[in-house]
Write a protein that holds these residues in place. Sequence first.
Motif, short mmCIF file in Angstrom:
data_model
loop_
_atom_site.label_atom_id
_atom_site.label_comp_id
_atom_site.label_asym_id
_atom_site.label_seq_id
_atom_site.Cartn_x
_atom_site.Cartn_y
_atom_site.Cartn_z
N LEU A 200 0.82 -1.14 -0.07
CA LEU A 200 -0.05 0.07 -0.06
C LEU A 200 1.01 1.29 -0.02
O LEU A 200 0.66 2.10 -0.62
CB LEU A 200 -0.74 0.05 1.13
CG LEU A 200 -1.80 1.17 1.41
CD1 LEU A 200 -2.69 1.46 0.10
CD2 LEU A 200 -2.77 1.12 2.57
N ALA A 201 1.98 1.17 0.82
CA ALA A 201 2.83 2.37 0.80
C ALA A 201 3.29 2.63 -0.48
O ALA A 201 3.47 3.75 -0.95
CB ALA A 201 4.06 2.15 1.88
N ALA A 202 3.70 1.66 -1.34
CA ALA A 202 4.25 1.80 -2.61
C ALA A 202 3.35 2.33 -3.47
O ALA A 202 3.63 2.85 -4.25
CB ALA A 202 4.91 0.15 -3.10
N ALA A 208 2.28 9.59 -5.28
CA ALA A 208 2.93 10.81 -4.62
C ALA A 208 4.16 11.22 -5.76
O ALA A 208 4.39 12.55 -5.84
CB ALA A 208 3.43 10.43 -3.29
N THR A 209 4.76 10.33 -6.26
CA THR A 209 5.89 10.60 -6.95
C THR A 209 5.57 11.24 -8.33
O THR A 209 5.98 12.12 -8.85
CB THR A 209 6.89 9.40 -7.41
OG1 THR A 209 6.22 8.54 -7.81
CG2 THR A 209 7.62 9.08 -5.94
N ALA A 221 11.28 2.21 -9.76
CA ALA A 221 11.62 1.32 -8.56
C ALA A 221 10.44 1.20 -7.69
O ALA A 221 10.07 -0.04 -7.34
CB ALA A 221 12.82 1.79 -7.71
N VAL A 222 9.80 2.04 -7.50
CA VAL A 222 8.62 2.02 -6.66
C VAL A 222 7.39 1.08 -7.15
O VAL A 222 6.80 0.28 -6.79
CB VAL A 222 7.99 3.25 -6.15
CG1 VAL A 222 6.63 3.32 -5.57
CG2 VAL A 222 8.65 4.24 -5.14
N ARG A 223 7.37 1.38 -8.50
CA ARG A 223 6.29 0.61 -9.26
C ARG A 223 6.57 -0.79 -9.20
O ARG A 223 5.79 -1.82 -9.26
CB ARG A 223 6.26 1.28 -10.57
CG ARG A 223 5.57 2.59 -10.86
CD ARG A 223 5.73 2.97 -12.27
NE ARG A 223 5.01 2.43 -13.41
CZ ARG A 223 3.88 2.69 -13.59
NH1 ARG A 223 3.35 3.59 -13.13
NH2 ARG A 223 3.02 1.97 -14.69
N VAL A 224 7.82 -1.14 -9.54
CA VAL A 224 8.15 -2.56 -9.50
C VAL A 224 8.07 -3.16 -8.17
O VAL A 224 7.44 -4.42 -7.86
CB VAL A 224 9.72 -2.79 -10.11
CG1 VAL A 224 10.28 -4.27 -9.71
CG2 VAL A 224 9.74 -2.38 -11.44
N LEU A 225 8.35 -2.48 -7.25
CA LEU A 225 8.30 -2.91 -5.76
C LEU A 225 6.82 -3.20 -5.37
O LEU A 225 6.25 -4.12 -4.65
CB LEU A 225 8.94 -2.15 -4.77
CG LEU A 225 10.38 -2.07 -4.71
CD1 LEU A 225 10.88 -1.10 -3.96
CD2 LEU A 225 10.76 -3.45 -3.98
N VAL A 230 2.65 -6.82 -3.58
CA VAL A 230 1.43 -7.36 -3.96
C VAL A 230 1.41 -8.89 -4.13
O VAL A 230 0.60 -9.58 -3.60
CB VAL A 230 0.45 -6.70 -4.95
CG1 VAL A 230 -0.79 -7.25 -5.41
CG2 VAL A 230 0.28 -5.22 -4.44
N ALA A 231 2.38 -9.31 -4.99
CA ALA A 231 2.22 -10.75 -5.50
C ALA A 231 2.81 -11.52 -4.25
O ALA A 231 1.98 -12.66 -4.07
CB ALA A 231 3.38 -10.98 -6.44
N ALA A 232 3.76 -10.93 -3.39
CA ALA A 232 4.25 -11.84 -2.19
C ALA A 232 3.10 -11.81 -1.17
O ALA A 232 2.84 -12.84 -0.40
CB ALA A 232 5.21 -11.16 -1.70
#
Length: 317
Positions: A200-202, A208-209, A221-225, A230-232
């Motif tokens: 959720l923070a990501a 925000a970015t 990087a935030v999009r990939v994370l 979510v998958a994890a």
Amino acid sequence: MDPDRVIAAVPAGAGAAAMATGVVSVGLHLAGIEWFSILWLGIGTGIWLALLGVFAFRLTDDRTRWIADADTPAALTAVAATTVLGTRFALLGWQPVAIAALAAAFVLWVVLNPFVISHWTTPTVGTHFLLCVATQGLAVLGATLAADLHARWLTGAALVVFVGGLGCYAAVVARFSFAQFRAGAGDQWVCAGALAISALAAGKLIVATDASGWDGWPHTAVRVLAVALVAADLSLYAVLAACEVRWPRLWFDFRRWATAFPLGMSAVATTTVATALDLPWLRAVGLALIWPAAVLCTILLVASVRYLTDASAATAR
């Protein structure tokens, strides 16, 4: 019920009830069911205010109990609950309330963390992941306000806290006893809840970015994370649900609120990331997941009232 006996029966981790009801309110808002969302926001705020009274009473009249509670990771539910409710108020457009919640949560985080860390135990169990949850709660609320207020500095601060929260998760999971999946009383789900609030923070940081005009590698990087988290989270959600079927634990324990929170947070995180990345099929998954959390919260509200009533009566005898 005798108020003093009820206060004595409230456990250190009772803030998970405000966390769970607050995140269900957020999820129902994202689903567009505003009247039901407001109802849960009222319940969550009422629980938070009641626990604030318990906190103040123990701080002034029962300092030994206050210190004993503050020494445990469960105390960090106070931080997480404040950030979750603050985020919901931000979604209502009540930014001054959300800013006050962020300031209060940060102060609590600073005050409580030294107590918790100085009494850290291993192997870790589900409640230890609250170190990550509380930290990421600050990132979520900070990123939400950064997008609303177009505050670049707050975006940067939320990003730093987000990275710190991931470090907290890594430190806890490295020492986690996975036997908790079989024997835990409900808080074992926080290992998934911590991933969910990180996701959720990501998701909030993507928005925000964008609002801050950050188009470089931090945004990518935030999009990939966000996708990876979510998958994890959803994978771990499925594993924990299977463990509940394999080793059912149907008795009431206050730590079951720490099950309801990850259920709701997984729904909110999935929906938020799906919206930020324009993935309608993933959004549908997130919206469906809010209902198990709402049902469980309803059951736990009734069970908690009965528990406190019975505890008060038992103490009286």
